[in-house]
Design an enzyme around this catalytic site. Structure first.
Site, PDB file in Angstrom:
ATOM      1  CG  ASP A   1      -2.121   0.872   1.115  1.00 18.27           C
ATOM      2  OD1 ASP A   1      -2.340   1.424   0.014  1.00 18.27           O
ATOM      3  OD2 ASP A   1      -2.843   1.027   2.110  1.00 18.27           O
TER       4      ASP A   1
ATOM      5  CD  GLU B   1     -13.471  -4.860  -1.079  1.00 12.25           C
ATOM      6  OE1 GLU B   1     -12.292  -5.249  -1.222  1.00 12.25           O
ATOM      7  OE2 GLU B   1     -14.404  -5.626  -0.779  1.00 12.25           O
ATOM      8  CG  ASN B   2      -8.165  -1.830  -5.034  1.00  9.82           C
ATOM      9  OD1 ASN B   2      -7.273  -2.653  -4.836  1.00  9.82           O
ATOM     10  ND2 ASN B   2      -8.385  -0.842  -4.181  1.00  9.82           N
TER      11      ASN B   2
HETATM   12  C1  IPE Z   1      -5.615  -2.660  -0.185  1.00  8.79           C
HETATM   13  O1  IPE Z   1      -5.231  -1.334  -0.322  1.00  8.79           O
HETATM   14  C2  IPE Z   1      -5.560  -3.335  -1.504  1.00  8.79           C
HETATM   15  C3  IPE Z   1      -4.238  -3.466  -2.093  1.00  8.79           C
HETATM   16  C4  IPE Z   1      -3.093  -3.108  -1.581  1.00  8.79           C
HETATM   17  C5  IPE Z   1      -4.225  -4.074  -3.385  1.00  8.79           C
HETATM   18  P1  IPE Z   1      -6.306  -0.150  -0.449  1.00  8.79           P
HETATM   19  O2  IPE Z   1      -5.507   1.090  -0.531  1.00  8.79           O
HETATM   20  O3  IPE Z   1      -7.247  -0.438  -1.539  1.00  8.79           O
HETATM   21  O4  IPE Z   1      -7.082  -0.272   0.925  1.00  8.79           O
HETATM   22  P2  IPE Z   1      -7.958   0.789   1.716  1.00  8.79           P
HETATM   23  O5  IPE Z   1      -8.990   1.298   0.771  1.00  8.79           O
HETATM   24  O6  IPE Z   1      -7.038   1.882   2.161  1.00  8.79           O
HETATM   25  O7  IPE Z   1      -8.520   0.034   2.867  1.00  8.79           O
HETATM   26  C1  IPE Z   2      -1.703   0.223  -3.310  1.00 13.71           C
HETATM   27  O1  IPE Z   2      -1.448   1.591  -3.365  1.00 13.71           O
HETATM   28  C2  IPE Z   2      -1.976  -0.379  -4.669  1.00 13.71           C
HETATM   29  C3  IPE Z   2      -3.393  -0.682  -4.929  1.00 13.71           C
HETATM   30  C4  IPE Z   2      -4.372  -0.635  -4.075  1.00 13.71           C
HETATM   31  C5  IPE Z   2      -3.723  -1.105  -6.283  1.00 13.71           C
HETATM   32  P1  IPE Z   2      -2.621   2.649  -3.355  1.00 13.71           P
HETATM   33  O2  IPE Z   2      -3.032   2.910  -4.750  1.00 13.71           O
HETATM   34  O3  IPE Z   2      -3.697   2.213  -2.443  1.00 13.71           O
HETATM   35  O4  IPE Z   2      -1.885   3.926  -2.768  1.00 13.71           O
HETATM   36  P2  IPE Z   2      -2.463   4.949  -1.689  1.00 13.71           P
HETATM   37  O5  IPE Z   2      -2.930   4.137  -0.531  1.00 13.71           O
HETATM   38  O6  IPE Z   2      -3.580   5.688  -2.342  1.00 13.71           O
HETATM   39  O7  IPE Z   2      -1.287   5.820  -1.366  1.00 13.71           O
HETATM   40 MG    MG Z   3      -4.082   2.440  -0.490  1.00 16.61          MG
END
Ligand code: IPE
Ligand code: IPE
Ligand code: MG
Length: 237
Positions: free
Chosen positions: A16, A63-64
């Site tokens: 993350d 959820e992404n």
């Molecule tokens: C969790 O990270 C999913 C991945 C790292 C792929 P997110 O950034 O999506 O999680 P939340 O939304 O902060 O909980």
């Molecule tokens: C994790 O990094 C990768 C995915 C969830 C695909 P993020 O994209 O969540 O990065 P932040 O949390 O917004 O910094």
């Molecule tokens: Mg994130």
């Protein structure tokens, strides 16, 4: 802390902080994802060098999909490239690669590339590498329960036989031992629907380091912390 380093058999990572890393550099979030993919290649090698046997990473959650279309598209393209570029590396390093999550929702060409990577690397005997793509723990459990119910209806199993061990065989992680250590980068301290069943007895390690800045030194720090933990599994020591 004593100095003896206990190497976890299975490490899982919630990668993350890619977006925040890019933002700090006044770059688009997708620049962070590209850097994050490169870091993953290196950390897989580092984990292997340290003697880790199973390595699982969270790349894209169920959820992404709720992110802006452009960002999802770039992540899928990076995944597509990664599936191809990692094939030669996996063969060179004897890595067995598998994808967990509901792949049926991915593009047909990605599904083919997954199948190719899994098939080609399936007899490799080195580190076992799992990428969670369109993965959600609740979704995984629901898919497992559906399969169980279907088989019960067909008379293949009896509801009274269902045990923890049996349910595990219906999860995407069938035959993969539970993670010993979970690492989450970027300062967030939650599971975000990752491996909830499998992490029941894992040790958790959180760091403020953003995923694109994560490196071998940080990995060793996490393993040092893990080594100092007393895993009791409910017993007395
Ligand atoms: C969790 O990270 C999913 C991945 C790292 C792929 P997110 O950034 O999506 O999680 P939340 O939304 O902060 O909980
Ligand atoms: C994790 O990094 C990768 C995915 C969830 C695909 P993020 O994209 O969540 O990065 P932040 O949390 O917004 O910094
Ligand atoms: Mg994130």
């Amino acid at each position: 802390m004593d100095n003896e380093l206990k190497i976890p058999r299975h490490i899982a990572i919630i990668m993350d902080g890619n977006g925040r890393w890019a933002k700090k550099r006044h770059r688009p979030r997708t620049y962070g994802h590209a850097k994050g993919a490169k870091v993953l290649e290196q950390i897989l090698e580092d984990a292997d060098d340290l003697g880790v046997k199973y390595f699982t990473v969270y790349a894209f959650s169920t959820e992404n999909w709720a992110r802006p279309y452009e960002e999802v598209k770039v992540i899928m393209n990076l995944f597509r490239e990664y599936l191809v570029s990692s094939l030669a590396k996996c063969m060179k390093n004897n890595v067995r690669a598998r994808i967990i999550g509901d792949r049926t929702k991915l593009s047909p060409d990605i599904i083919d590339a997954i199948r190719n990577l899994e098939e080609t690397t399936k007899n490799n005997t080195g580190i076992s590498f799992q990428i969670a793509m369109n993965y959600g723990s609740r979704d995984e459990i629901i898919r497992a329960v559906r399969k169980l119910v279907r088989e019960e209806r067909e008379g293949k199993i009896d509801a009274s036989e269902i045990s923890e061990e049996m349910l595990e065989q219906y999860l995407d992680t069938a035959d993969i031992p539970d993670p010993d250590l979970l690492i989450r980068t970027s300062g967030e301290e939650r599971l975000s629907n990752f491996l909830m069943w499998q992490l029941a007895y894992a040790e958790f390690y959180f760091t403020d380091v953003l995923w694109p800045d994560f490196n071998k030194e940080e990995l060793i720090k996490a393993i040092e912390k893990y080594s100092s933990r007393d895993r009791r599994y409910g017993k007395l020591k």
